[in-house]
Design a protein around this motif. Structure first.
Motif, short mmCIF file in Angstrom:
data_model
loop_
_atom_site.label_atom_id
_atom_site.label_comp_id
_atom_site.label_asym_id
_atom_site.label_seq_id
_atom_site.Cartn_x
_atom_site.Cartn_y
_atom_site.Cartn_z
N VAL A 46 0.86 -1.19 0.00
CA VAL A 46 0.00 0.00 0.00
C VAL A 46 0.90 1.24 0.00
CG1 VAL A 46 -1.65 1.35 1.36
CG2 VAL A 46 -1.98 -1.11 1.07
N GLY A 47 0.58 2.21 -0.87
CA GLY A 47 1.49 3.32 -1.09
C GLY A 47 1.18 4.61 -0.38
N LYS A 48 -0.05 4.76 0.12
CA LYS A 48 -0.44 6.03 0.73
C LYS A 48 -1.19 5.77 2.03
CE LYS A 48 -0.99 7.89 -3.93
NZ LYS A 48 -1.92 8.47 -4.91
N PHE A 49 -0.82 6.51 3.06
CA PHE A 49 -1.41 6.29 4.39
C PHE A 49 -1.86 7.60 5.01
CE2 PHE A 49 1.33 2.68 3.73
CZ PHE A 49 0.66 1.62 4.31
N VAL A 80 5.86 8.04 15.18
CA VAL A 80 6.71 6.85 15.23
C VAL A 80 6.29 5.85 14.16
CG1 VAL A 80 7.49 4.91 16.64
CG2 VAL A 80 7.20 7.15 17.69
N MET A 81 4.98 5.71 13.96
CA MET A 81 4.51 4.77 12.95
C MET A 81 4.80 5.28 11.55
SD MET A 81 3.31 1.79 13.47
CE MET A 81 3.43 0.55 12.17
N ARG A 82 4.72 6.58 11.35
CA ARG A 82 5.10 7.17 10.06
C ARG A 82 6.55 6.85 9.72
NH1 ARG A 82 5.74 13.17 10.71
NH2 ARG A 82 7.53 12.33 11.85
N LEU A 86 8.14 4.60 6.51
CA LEU A 86 9.13 5.12 5.56
C LEU A 86 10.43 4.33 5.60
CD1 LEU A 86 8.44 8.94 6.00
CD2 LEU A 86 7.70 7.43 4.14
N GLU A 87 10.73 3.69 6.71
CA GLU A 87 11.90 2.80 6.76
C GLU A 87 11.66 1.55 5.93
OE1 GLU A 87 12.74 2.01 10.84
OE2 GLU A 87 13.60 3.98 11.23
N PRO A 90 10.38 3.84 1.53
CA PRO A 90 10.66 5.28 1.47
C PRO A 90 9.80 6.02 0.45
CG PRO A 90 12.70 4.01 1.44
CD PRO A 90 11.58 3.03 1.24
N LYS A 91 9.20 5.30 -0.49
CA LYS A 91 8.36 5.92 -1.51
C LYS A 91 6.94 6.18 -1.01
CE LYS A 91 10.86 3.57 -5.24
NZ LYS A 91 10.74 2.57 -6.33
N ALA A 92 6.59 5.63 0.12
CA ALA A 92 5.22 5.78 0.63
C ALA A 92 4.91 7.24 0.97
CB ALA A 92 5.03 4.91 1.87
N GLU A 93 3.65 7.60 0.81
CA GLU A 93 3.18 8.92 1.20
C GLU A 93 2.40 8.77 2.51
OE1 GLU A 93 0.89 10.67 -1.94
OE2 GLU A 93 2.36 10.12 -3.48
N VAL A 94 2.80 9.51 3.53
CA VAL A 94 2.18 9.35 4.85
C VAL A 94 1.75 10.71 5.40
CG1 VAL A 94 2.38 8.34 7.15
CG2 VAL A 94 3.78 7.44 5.26
N THR A 95 0.47 10.82 5.70
CA THR A 95 -0.07 12.01 6.37
C THR A 95 -0.47 11.63 7.78
OG1 THR A 95 -0.95 12.83 4.27
CG2 THR A 95 -1.85 13.81 6.28
#
Length: 254
Positions: A46-49, A80-82, A86-87, A90-95
């Protein structure tokens, strides 16, 4: 060329992997269940969170919450979860929103572009409103029922809320959702009879609260703190992640 999701691609194909990469999943409640939902989703591609939780990590979270270690105690759960997401990718998008979801905060926390909503909140009022909001926007939603005071992870089931039994939280939710005209809701619940917490001076949050500085909803203000163990909420979270992934990859392209 091999990549971090090559083994997943072998299972669901390139098209399925692309669907997951383009999906935006909002997880409300980043605790015992929610952290493992996120873990399962990010490792599935999944790429966006969107992560929503107002809490900071507490010493008492270490027994069951994925992000909780001695180094992270006192830090905001969503942050911390964000960083963990990303670890892994790294390509994931996280808001992230370090906020407590309630009806009066819903407008700023829910968007129409969410592919899926996961309810891992432990407050009935918040759960009900989140579900109503998701239904009104036609966003698929799955809701976690009670994982506290349970010891047997093999008794979890995925079902419609109106087919559930045993779980006290599910009973309340059935009653309240009927009042609101909700006809169906995918949930995970346990058929295990809840155990009565064995409260002593060394295990009572009301006696020896260790909530970190800045905690807005201390455990001492809650009516009852359920018992918990590592292998129950984690299993619930991973089952939810599986349901979300399967629903996304099986959805027909519009």
């Amino acid at each position: 060329m091999l990549h971090e999701f090559s083994r997943t691609e072998l299972l669901i194909g390139a098209e399925g992997l692309e669907k997951l990469a383009q999906s935006k999943v909002a997880v409300f409640g980043i605790g015992g269940v929610g952290t493992f939902v996120v873990e399962g989703l990010v490792r599935s591609g999944v790429g966006k969170f969107v992560l929503v939780d107002d809490d900071c990590i507490c010493l008492t979270n270490i027994n069951r919450q994925l992000h909780a270690t001695r180094k992270t105690v006192g830090k905001p759960k969503v942050e911390v979860m964000r960083d963990r997401i990303l670890e892994i990718n790294p390509k994931a998008e996280v808001t992230v929103f370090q906020e407590f979801y309630m009806p009066d905060t819903a407008a700023g926390l829910i968007a129409d572009d969410y592919t899926y909503i996961v309810d891992a909140i432990d407050t009935v009022t918040a759960k009900l409103d989140l579900i109503i909001q998701a239904k009104s926007r036609n966003i698929p939603v799955i809701s976690s029922m009670g994982a506290g005071n349970k010891l047997d992870p093999t008794q979890f089931e995925v079902a419609d809320i109106f087919s559930t039994s045993v779980c006290p939280l599910a009973k309340v939710m059935r009653q309240e959702l009927r009042k609101r005209g909700v006809a169906s809701l995918k949930v995970i619940y346990s058929r295990e009879q809840p155990r009565k917490p064995v409260e002593t001076e060394s295990s009572s949050c009301s006696v020896g609260c260790v909530c970190p500085q800045g905690t807005t909803r201390k455990c001492t203000t809650r009516r009852q703190i359920p018992g918990s163990i590592a292998f129950v909420p984690s299993v619930a979270g991973l089952i939810i992640a599986g349901e979300v992934v399967k629903d996304i990859i099986n959805k027909q392209s519009e």
